[in-house]
Design an enzyme around this catalytic site. Structure first.
Site, PDB file in Angstrom:
ATOM      1  N   ALA A  25       0.859  -1.293  -0.084  1.00 53.33           N
ATOM      2  CA  ALA A  25       0.077  -0.033   0.088  1.00 53.33           C
ATOM      3  C   ALA A  25       0.809   1.053  -0.013  1.00 53.33           C
ATOM      4  O   ALA A  25       2.102   1.123   0.661  1.00 53.33           O
ATOM      5  CB  ALA A  25      -0.864  -0.102   1.354  1.00 53.33           C
ATOM      6  N   GLY A  27       0.552   5.585   1.047  1.00 50.85           N
ATOM      7  CA  GLY A  27      -0.182   6.505   1.730  1.00 50.85           C
ATOM      8  C   GLY A  27       0.508   7.747   1.510  1.00 50.85           C
ATOM      9  O   GLY A  27       1.858   7.953   1.063  1.00 50.85           O
ATOM     10  N   GLY A  28      -0.016   8.801   2.233  1.00 45.91           N
ATOM     11  CA  GLY A  28       0.485  10.144   2.097  1.00 45.91           C
ATOM     12  C   GLY A  28       2.070  10.296   3.074  1.00 45.91           C
ATOM     13  O   GLY A  28       2.676  11.222   2.759  1.00 45.91           O
ATOM     14  N   MET A  29       2.055   9.385   4.084  1.00 43.85           N
ATOM     15  CA  MET A  29       3.324   9.538   4.894  1.00 43.85           C
ATOM     16  C   MET A  29       4.295   8.407   4.501  1.00 43.85           C
ATOM     17  O   MET A  29       5.582   8.536   4.855  1.00 43.85           O
ATOM     18  CB  MET A  29       2.745   9.301   6.153  1.00 43.85           C
ATOM     19  CG  MET A  29       3.792   9.509   7.342  1.00 43.85           C
ATOM     20  SD  MET A  29       3.320   9.205   9.096  1.00 43.85           S
ATOM     21  CE  MET A  29       2.773   7.530   8.930  1.00 43.85           C
ATOM     22  N   ALA A  30       3.851   7.157   4.124  1.00 40.52           N
ATOM     23  CA  ALA A  30       4.687   6.122   3.887  1.00 40.52           C
ATOM     24  C   ALA A  30       4.293   5.184   2.907  1.00 40.52           C
ATOM     25  O   ALA A  30       3.015   5.315   2.564  1.00 40.52           O
ATOM     26  CB  ALA A  30       4.905   5.399   5.121  1.00 40.52           C
ATOM     27  N   LYS A  47       7.485  -0.608   6.642  1.00 43.53           N
ATOM     28  CA  LYS A  47       7.024   0.852   6.319  1.00 43.53           C
ATOM     29  C   LYS A  47       8.207   1.524   6.165  1.00 43.53           C
ATOM     30  O   LYS A  47       8.999   1.935   6.990  1.00 43.53           O
ATOM     31  CB  LYS A  47       6.073   1.105   7.456  1.00 43.53           C
ATOM     32  CG  LYS A  47       5.430   2.587   7.270  1.00 43.53           C
ATOM     33  CD  LYS A  47       4.402   2.799   8.394  1.00 43.53           C
ATOM     34  CE  LYS A  47       3.222   2.149   8.138  1.00 43.53           C
ATOM     35  NZ  LYS A  47       2.110   2.528   8.901  1.00 43.53           N
ATOM     36  N   ASP A 141      -4.349   8.324  16.646  1.00 44.99           N
ATOM     37  CA  ASP A 141      -4.876   8.301  15.204  1.00 44.99           C
ATOM     38  C   ASP A 141      -5.797   6.865  15.287  1.00 44.99           C
ATOM     39  O   ASP A 141      -5.645   6.380  14.326  1.00 44.99           O
ATOM     40  CB  ASP A 141      -3.707   8.344  14.213  1.00 44.99           C
ATOM     41  CG  ASP A 141      -4.494   8.775  12.936  1.00 44.99           C
ATOM     42  OD1 ASP A 141      -5.806   9.208  12.777  1.00 44.99           O
ATOM     43  OD2 ASP A 141      -3.944   8.583  12.116  1.00 44.99           O
TER      44      ASP A 141
END
Length: 659
Positions: A25, A27-30, A47, A141
């Protein structure tokens, strides 16, 4: 196009240890990758932080500190962090790989969940958060994307501390909100601070979503959603789904109170309340069985198990990679984001201009409340008449005793399918349906779930396999290979399994040990000192081609004095064996005393023929007859296959037997 094929990290080895196999996957961070830890030969999830974060020294320092803290957490409902490191421009975490799906996938597949099943999802999450809170950590989160459901039904929480690490970056500054708008507590919106009670709030929102199939607040922009978290009270789930019981409404209301001081003190406190609410729910038999605050029974959930196409495409990535967006972006209420609090529309009197309204009494709601009060009173009267009784606590009791006790309490009893359990003895009660304390009508059916004792597994058939294949097959069924020994074999090729201990088909406890005996190949038996006829017959029976050479020797005639190949040599089936047999000395063989006139000849005794007898019995018989005995292992059986010398021999002579 498959982006994993063009990802430059796929195929590389991070830090000389993690071989990246594919991207799971982004995402915006990793980005999250499936990788092989070549040092420990295990599959992990890696990650890798995006370059914009990895180049920020403040983030890297905070990231390393948070990773160390998370790695110290050891809890069955927390995704374990194994390692943290850097490789050039790559900053990464090595984590436990959890095949399965996220709680967001479950909601997409099934929509809202029944109350019992929703609690059975949230309770393990609270157990994980409680362990973190006791260790001084805050998740910050909590949301369905960060809750993983394994293929065997276990619940695990991921991404502890990553939001805190982002707070240290140069990309954020005072006045920024970091988190997921749909689950953000009022204090996170207004002050940017988060503590354990913020995790409680987010869990309450998540429980609301599981119960109703939607988040409590919707809005055209993230800030409109944030405003509602600050200024509105989360509605009761029963206002959306009418059959949700009041105890669940009360749990959600307490967890999502706008005032942190009125919420449960931490996740453990909410866990206690959630477990109590779960115990009070009537059993319907449709949602499985909750087994405690740390996990779910495999198969406790109904519905499809494969992730939806959207999840496979990366829209609902595992491991909570999140979406960290810059101000001005328009993320959904389920995406982690960075957003200025100044964007919250506040009027001159402290109220957001678009949301100021006057309170008006809702007479319909008041009327329904009066009806509810009357209903509660009527229910109490009905219970007081003895129509309903509580299910007794029968867990741990013998099934027969529990049946009698339940029947005496006025219930009809059925015995359900037994389940394996490592701790509960066989034929004791593991669970009841409905559970203990549930108030149901007298005469209702109570199902007892008995224990089948520890799970046992039959030893698999691995004869003829290589050691590596045998180990793999033993591990596949849930057993462990123990001692490995070698033995000669004239039927099983070298390196293959001859037999197991315990034997094939024997049922042993799951995780038990299986010993392997591996073939050392066909070895030449040592038949020296055996009589010619015995040695020749034995070798021919084994398939060897025997050739005899006779020579003069100062040993009894007919004794094998040498062989080629020698005993213990690895040979092929049907090999030629040369035996050298004594024919006595050229001048004639004499007993030693015949040339010694100083001693009288000893008494001769007939040597018992102990061939084909048990070796222990043979030794005892020969010693009883007055002989010394030497035992030689030839084929490893318990039966004597050779004996020398035979006939009449002086007492005290050493007799050699082979078995």
């Amino acid at each position: 196009m498959d982006t994993t094929l063009t990802d430059p990290l796929v195929g590389q080895v991070l830090d000389g240890r993690y071989r990246v196999e594919s991207r799971i996957a982004r995402g915006g961070m990793a980005s999250v990758y499936l990788a092989l830890d070549v040092r420990l030969d295990r599959t992990v999830a890696v990650k890798v932080m995006h370059r914009s974060l990895a180049e920020d020294p403040q983030f890297v320092r905070r990231f390393i500190g948070e990773a160390k803290s998370v790695a110290s957490l050891s809890h069955p409902n927390i995704v374990h962090v194994f390692d943290q490191g850097t490789d050039g421009a790559h900053v990464y975490l090595s984590m436990e790989y959890v095949p399965g799906k996220t709680l967001r996938d479950v909601l997409r597949l099934r929509g809202r969940l029944p109350a019992r099943e929703a609690l059975e999802m949230v309770i393990p999450v609270l157990a994980a958060l409680g362990a973190a809170h006791q260790a001084g950590m805050v998740h910050r989160d909590v949301k369905p994307e960060n809750v993983l459901l394994t293929d065997d039904g276990r619940v695990k929480v991921v991404d502890f501390g990553l939001a805190r690490a982002v707070e240290a970056t140069n990309q954020t500054k005072t006045g920024m909100m970091i988190g997921t708008i749909g689950y953000m507590s009022p204090e996170q919106v207004t002050t940017g601070t988060a503590d354990v009670r913020s995790d409680v709030y987010a869990t309450g929102i998540m429980l609301f979503e599981l119960l109703t199939g939607r988040q409590p607040y919707a809005g055209e922009t993230p800030m409109s959603v944030a405003y509602r978290h600050v200024h509105e009270t989360v509605p009761a789930p029963s206002s959306v789904v009418p059959d949700i019981p009041p105890s669940i409404d009360a749990l959600v209301a307490a967890a999502t109170d706008k005032d942190p001081a009125r919420r449960p003190a931490d996740a453990t406190a909410m866990l206690v309340a959630a477990v109590e609410a779960h115990r009070s729910l009537p059993r319907t038999g449709a949602t499985g069985s909750y087994t405690g605050p740390t996990g779910l029974q495999p198969g406790a959930l109904t519905g499809p198990t494969a992730p939806p196409p959207a999840a496979a495409a990366g829209t609902a990535p595992p491991y909570g990679t999140g979406q960290y967006l810059s101000p001005g972006a328009q993320p959904g209420a389920s995406h982690t984001m960075i957003q200025p609090r100044s964007d919250l529309p506040i009027g001159h009197d402290g109220e957001p201009a678009a949301r100021r309204r006057r309170f008006r009494p809702n007479w319909l709601v008041l009327g329904l409340a009066l009806v509810m009060v009357a209903g509660v009173a009527l229910t109490g009267w009905w219970f007081s008449q003895g129509r309903y009784v509580k299910v007794p606590d029968l867990v741990g009791r013998n099934v027969k005793v529990a049946r009698q006790q339940a029947q005496q309490a006025g219930f009809e009893v059925r015995i359900g399918k037994a389940r394996f359990d490592d701790k509960a003895a066989k034929d004791t009660v593991l669970d009841t349906d409905p559970g203990a304390g549930a108030e149901i009508a007298r005469g209702s059916v109570v199902t007892l779930i008995p224990s089948a004792g520890p799970e046992t597994i039959p030893v698999p058939k691995v004869e003829g396999l290589t050691e590596a294949d045998a180990r793999a097959q033993v591990a596949e069924v849930g057993l462990v290979v123990g001692r490995v020994s070698k033995s000669a074999s004239d039927t099983v090729p070298r390196g293959q399994v001859i037999r197991t201990s315990p034997m094939v088909g024997k049922r042993i406890k799951k995780g038990g040990t299986v010993n392997l005996v591996i073939s050392a190949g066909l070895l030449m038996p040592d038949v020296t000192q055996m009589m010619r006829d015995q040695a020749e017959k034995f070798l021919r029976d084994k398939g060897f081609n025997v050739q005899i050479d006779e020579t003069a020797d100062n040993t009894p005639p007919g004794t094998v004095i040498a062989q080629d190949p020698s005993g213990g040599s690895e040979v092929a089936a049907g090999a030629v064996v040369h035996l050298t047999v004594s024919k006595g000395p050229d001048t004639g063989w004499h007993w030693p005393w015949e040339n010694d006139n100083s001693e009288a000849p000893p008494d001769f005794v007939v040597v018992p023929d102990v061939r084909f007898k048990d070796v222990n019995d043979a030794v005892s018989e020969l010693k009883a007859a007055g002989f010394q005995v030497k035992v030689r292992n030839l084929v490893g059986t318990r039966r004597v296959v050779g004996e020398n010398p035979l006939g009449q021999q002086p007492m005290g002579t050493r007799i050699t037997i082979w078995h």
